[in-house]
Design an enzyme around this catalytic site. Structure first.
Site, mmCIF file in Angstrom:
data_model
loop_
_atom_site.group_PDB
_atom_site.id
_atom_site.type_symbol
_atom_site.label_atom_id
_atom_site.label_comp_id
_atom_site.label_asym_id
_atom_site.label_seq_id
_atom_site.Cartn_x
_atom_site.Cartn_y
_atom_site.Cartn_z
ATOM 1 N N THR A 199 43.131 38.100 37.399
ATOM 2 C CA THR A 199 42.152 37.385 38.213
ATOM 3 C C THR A 199 41.035 38.328 38.679
ATOM 4 O O THR A 199 41.316 39.392 39.224
ATOM 5 C CB THR A 199 42.854 36.805 39.449
ATOM 6 O OG1 THR A 199 44.014 36.103 39.023
ATOM 7 C CG2 THR A 199 41.937 35.868 40.207
ATOM 8 N N GLU A 200 39.802 37.900 38.449
ATOM 9 C CA GLU A 200 38.606 38.653 38.875
ATOM 10 C C GLU A 200 38.562 40.055 38.267
ATOM 11 O O GLU A 200 37.924 40.959 38.800
ATOM 12 C CB GLU A 200 38.515 38.769 40.409
ATOM 13 C CG GLU A 200 38.776 37.481 41.174
ATOM 14 C CD GLU A 200 37.658 36.457 41.053
ATOM 15 O OE1 GLU A 200 36.671 36.753 40.347
ATOM 16 O OE2 GLU A 200 37.789 35.369 41.651
ATOM 17 N N LEU A 201 39.280 40.242 37.159
ATOM 18 C CA LEU A 201 39.390 41.548 36.485
ATOM 19 C C LEU A 201 39.935 42.631 37.413
ATOM 20 O O LEU A 201 39.626 43.817 37.252
ATOM 21 C CB LEU A 201 38.060 41.990 35.859
ATOM 22 C CG LEU A 201 37.475 41.080 34.774
ATOM 23 C CD1 LEU A 201 36.338 41.792 34.033
ATOM 24 C CD2 LEU A 201 38.535 40.649 33.755
ATOM 25 N N SER B 203 42.180 32.546 44.246
ATOM 26 C CA SER B 203 41.369 33.570 44.918
ATOM 27 C C SER B 203 40.123 32.963 45.572
ATOM 28 O O SER B 203 39.598 33.508 46.540
ATOM 29 C CB SER B 203 40.952 34.647 43.920
ATOM 30 O OG SER B 203 40.053 34.101 42.977
#
Lengths: 429, 415
Positions: B143-145, B346
């Site tokens: 998630t979100e790198l 997130s």
């Protein structure tokens, strides 16, 4: 730049936002090097300060002034008058009558001052406003200035008269309108005076876009000449952090302001009742006085929350600091608030705020909780959240405190100077 | 040889409805708002872009390839609100030129808070990909790198993946180029692909910026920049939100025309080609070790976690929601588990970000709330209610959990 300013109240006798704004702005103008002749009404009999006592009230046109040490370019001129910034025709009448009664009590029926008093103060507020204008013109004779700057409707006739008699541009500063104070039950005579002031002015300063919209929409003033100048916040060093000792183990939610229709006290009570349904150890403090105070006290009792709502009456000076120290949250449920300096002061004291969306201050504060004044459920929802979740209170407080530091009277003063310049150029053309 | 590796992130959270402390029902999620947004983005982006990609893949006869990472929660919404989008993804999968990447099913930050939940979400996502598109992901993106050495080791230890994708942040590259394959410190087998943020952001952020000296960006110019990589790199990783096409960059900016032209321009250079992440990993060996002891992400200029964990409201909300994990799982209620997991996205924490809030920027654009404070209050009210439901359920008296307003999506049954 020299300004003939028709203002209100100076410390230590400040009863509300208008006085605070006049003071803050004038101090900042002074620092900008602008020369201000500050004219304000003073009712001799009610004023305990020493410099006024030196005057002879028998001389109706006697002027009085004294200087504040930190103001280098400001001269003060007072005009004897019973006008006060939050007066209404009714309160004005009461004030005069009370004054006369006191005189009679002290001096008997034939006291010489009584007649002078009656001669000095016009019998009703509208006549007084015009008498004040005439006095102001006379006072302005001896002054040199470039611009006339008048704050709120009671000084507009004086502003118009002085500007016309001396051929100077007029700037009127709108801190509130009749629609804010009275909702839809507008006093037509006051409305007329306000509109004439705005029409005759070369420039109109509104304290928010909220107010600017009213000026354009309700008074039909051309938007071209209405400028928005937000109020600022003065922080004189650190506020005293002394312990109050009053603090209970419960939480305190604060309403601070005049208890009038405009400030929405009934919505505060409505929310309080909702909060108390799910939380117990909370007290709601209403600090201030006003024409709805009695009704509000009765309303709290009728709602069965009388023991949870405390009324302090009007607070000033250290008491204001103290109440902020005690509060966990400040709520301003105003029905129509042109600006609203009090929330800034609350944030300056590290108290998070819930403010009505129907306010000018909601345009400048991002780190505040915002509600529609009528949405009692949502006000209660937010009050509970702040009391229940410390991280929310913490984040609001730290960001809010930082945010208000950026709202400076100095910036307001610079914008005013800009407005003066524009007013001067319109007159020159 | 320079390979262009496209990977598009597709995600929509289940947004919450306005929920006050006085509400007492379990319809936490705003179906109406979610449906409206989903259909709007489908019309502006997912449908036209999927069709364009299909067309390009056919036209270039297998030489144009892309990869997608689709979260489980966006697929749930496609199924409910715009099933036609799902069928265009099926069509893309069938071309054999599209790779699907693994991630957490719920687009969560679970790696930071619960390894057990993290691994279970990764598994659930892989199963969904396999059942929908017939391929089990071999490359992972968090998630979100969000990434560090520990994540790489954990992913390697599952044995399910050959590579990981993350941000080519300057401070981890330390002067090296993102245009090679690297090996994470502490790993023996797995490879690391790094986003070339400069070239990615030329498309994702700067494309329509008229103040940018390179505006207007044309496909041939961009292909030229890619070609310049030859000699100093092997792969250009262009990673971006799929909503870039048509939603962040509107159609009238020419973004679709740019993409329509780009494959032709890239393939004009005989040295250049397109590869999917798995093909890149198979084709190139790591040139160096990549040491990332501290967490990074692809967000903002800081490339850190401050967009989700920057203030005390965010850390409090995250902490509280993960604290509920064991209780939720103890109930063994599918509805409670699903509601809880939808709260892990997130996005809910991103909405609470106060960074830049006063300036009103990109954060605001993606935020359904008026302020970070509103989003925190809403989230905490919902969480509080969920907690009470768990307690009620564990006490044994709850029939309420079954009467949810949100129909259970069939996707969940697939897995």
């Amino acid at each position: 730049m020299r300004v003939f300013m028709l203002g209100w109240e100076f410390p230590p006798f400040i009863s509300g936002g208008l006085g605070t704004a006049c003071y803050g702005l004038t101090r900042a103008l002074d620092r900008e090097g602008v020369q201000v002749t500050f004219v304000l009404p003073k009712m001799v009999e009610s004023d305990p300060s020493t410099h006024v006592k030196m005057l002879s009230p028998s001389s109706p046109r006697r002027r009085t002034w004294h200087e504040y040490a930190d103001l280098k370019h400001v001269k003060f001129r007072t005009i004897h008058s019973a006008l006060d910034p939050y007066g209404t025709p009714e309160t004005y009448r009461e004030r005069i009558e009370k004054c006369l009664r006191q005189k009679r009590l002290v001096h008997g029926e034939k006291a010489p001052e009584t007649t002078t008093l009656e001669a000095n103060y016009a019998g009703d507020m509208y006549s007084e406003v015009h008498r004040y204008a005439a006095m102001a013109v006379e006072l302005a004779e001896g002054e040199d200035f470039d611009v006339v700057h008048a704050h709120d409707w009671m000084t507009y006739p004086a502003g118009i008269a002085v500007a016309a008699s001396r051929g100077r541009p007029l700037v009127v500063h709108v801190h509130s309108t009749e629609f804010d104070r009275s909702g839809e039950h507008v006093n037509q005579r006051i409305y007329e005076i306000e509109r004439e002031g705005m029409e005759r002015a070369d420039k109109v300063i509104a304290v928010s876009y909220f107010t600017r919209n009213i000026i354009i929409g309700r008074y039909g003033i051309s938007g071209d000449k209405v400028e928005v100048v937000y109020n600022g916040l003065d922080r004189n060093g650190n506020w005293p952090l002394s312990q109050t000792g009053i603090r209970t183990d419960g939480r305190i939610v604060l309403f601070l302001g005049r208890i009038t229709m405009q400030k929405g006290p009934e919505y505060f009570l409505g929310a309080a009742k909702k909060v108390l349904e799910v939380m117990d150890n909370v007290k709601f403090v209403m600090a201030g006085s006003g024409d709805m105070m009695q009704r509000t006290i009765e309303m709290a009792a009728a709602m069965g929350i009388g023991s949870k709502v405390l009324f302090t009456g009007f607070l000033r000076g250290d008491d204001v600091q103290r109440i902020y120290k005690m509060a966990d949250l400040y709520v301003m449920p105003s029905v129509s608030e042109p600006f609203g300096i009090a929330p800034l002061e609350a944030l300056g004291h590290d108290v998070p705020v819930i403010i009505s969306k129907q306010s000018g201050v909601s345009e400048v504060l991002m780190h505040a909780l915002k509600v529609d004044f009528w949405d009692v459920d949502e006000i209660a929802n937010k009050i509970i959240a702040v009391l229940k979740y410390p991280p929310l209170q913490m984040t609001l407080r730290s960001h809010g405190n930082f945010e208000v530091r950026k709202l400076r009277w100095q910036d307001a003063a610079r914008k005013c100077v800009q407005v003066y310049r524009e007013a001067l150029s319109t007159v020159a053309v | 040889m320079a390979s262009v590796c496209f990977y598009f992130q597709v995600h929509q959270p289940h947004r919450l409805r306005h929920y006050t402390v006085f509400d007492d029902h379990d319809r936490y999620f705003d179906d109406h708002k979610n449906a409206v947004i989903c259909r709007k983005v489908a019309d502006k982006c997912y449908l036209p872009m999927n069709r364009l990609l299909l067309d390009l893949i056919r036209r270039h006869e297998g030489r144009f390839k892309v990869a997608f990472s689709l979260t489980g929660v966006v697929l749930e919404q496609f199924e409910r609100f715009c099933p036609e989008v799902l069928s265009t993804f099926h069509a893309l999968a069938e071309t054999g030129c599209v790779e699907f990447i693994g991630e957490t099913y719920y687009h969560s930050l679970s790696f930071l808070y619960s390894r057990r939940e993290f691994l279970s979400q990764v598994r659930k996502h892989s199963e969904l990909m396999e059942s929908l598109f017939g391929q089990r992901p071999r490359v992972f993106r968090n998630t979100e790198l969000i990434y560090n050495n520990e994540l790489a080791s954990l992913i390697e230890s599952t044995g399910d993946f050959d590579g990981i994708i993350t941000e080519g942040a300057d401070h981890i590259l330390r002067g090296r180029t993102p245009n090679f394959v690297y090996r994470p410190v502490g790993c023996e087998r797995i490879k690391l692909l790094l986003k070339n943020y400069a070239l990615s952001d030329d498309i994702a952020f700067r494309f329509s910026n008229r103040g940018w000296p390179e505006w207007p960006l044309m496909a041939d110019k961009f292909a030229g920049w890619v070609h310049e990589v030859n000699g100093g790199g092997q792969v250009v990783n262009l990673f971006m939100d799929y909503e870039t096409f048509g939603e962040h960059q509107w159609q009238d900016t020419g973004i679709f025309d740019f993409m329509r032209q780009l494959p032709t321009e890239i393939l004009r250079h005989p040295d250049d080609n397109f590869k999917t992440p798995s093909e890149v990993i198979a084709a190139y060996e790591p040139v160096d070790r990549m040491d990332v002891p501290h967490l990074i992400s692809w967000a903002d200029t800081e490339r850190d976690l401050s967009a989700w964990l920057g203030n005390s409201m965010q850390s409090n909300a995250l902490h509280e929601v993960y604290r509920l994990e064991s209780q939720v799982k103890k109930t063994e209620s599918d509805m409670l588990l699903r509601d809880w997991r939808w709260l892990l996205a997130s996005d809910h924490f991103y909405y609470m970000c106060t960074k830049y809030f006063a300036d009103g920027d990109v954060h605001k654009y993606f935020n359904p709330y008026d302020s970070p404070y509103e989003s925190y209050i809403n989230f905490m009210n919902v969480l509080d209610h969920l907690r009470r439901r768990c307690v009620r359920h564990l006490k044994g008296g709850s029939a309420k959990g079954a009467s949810s307003g949100n129909a259970a999506p069939a996707l969940q049954k697939i897995c």
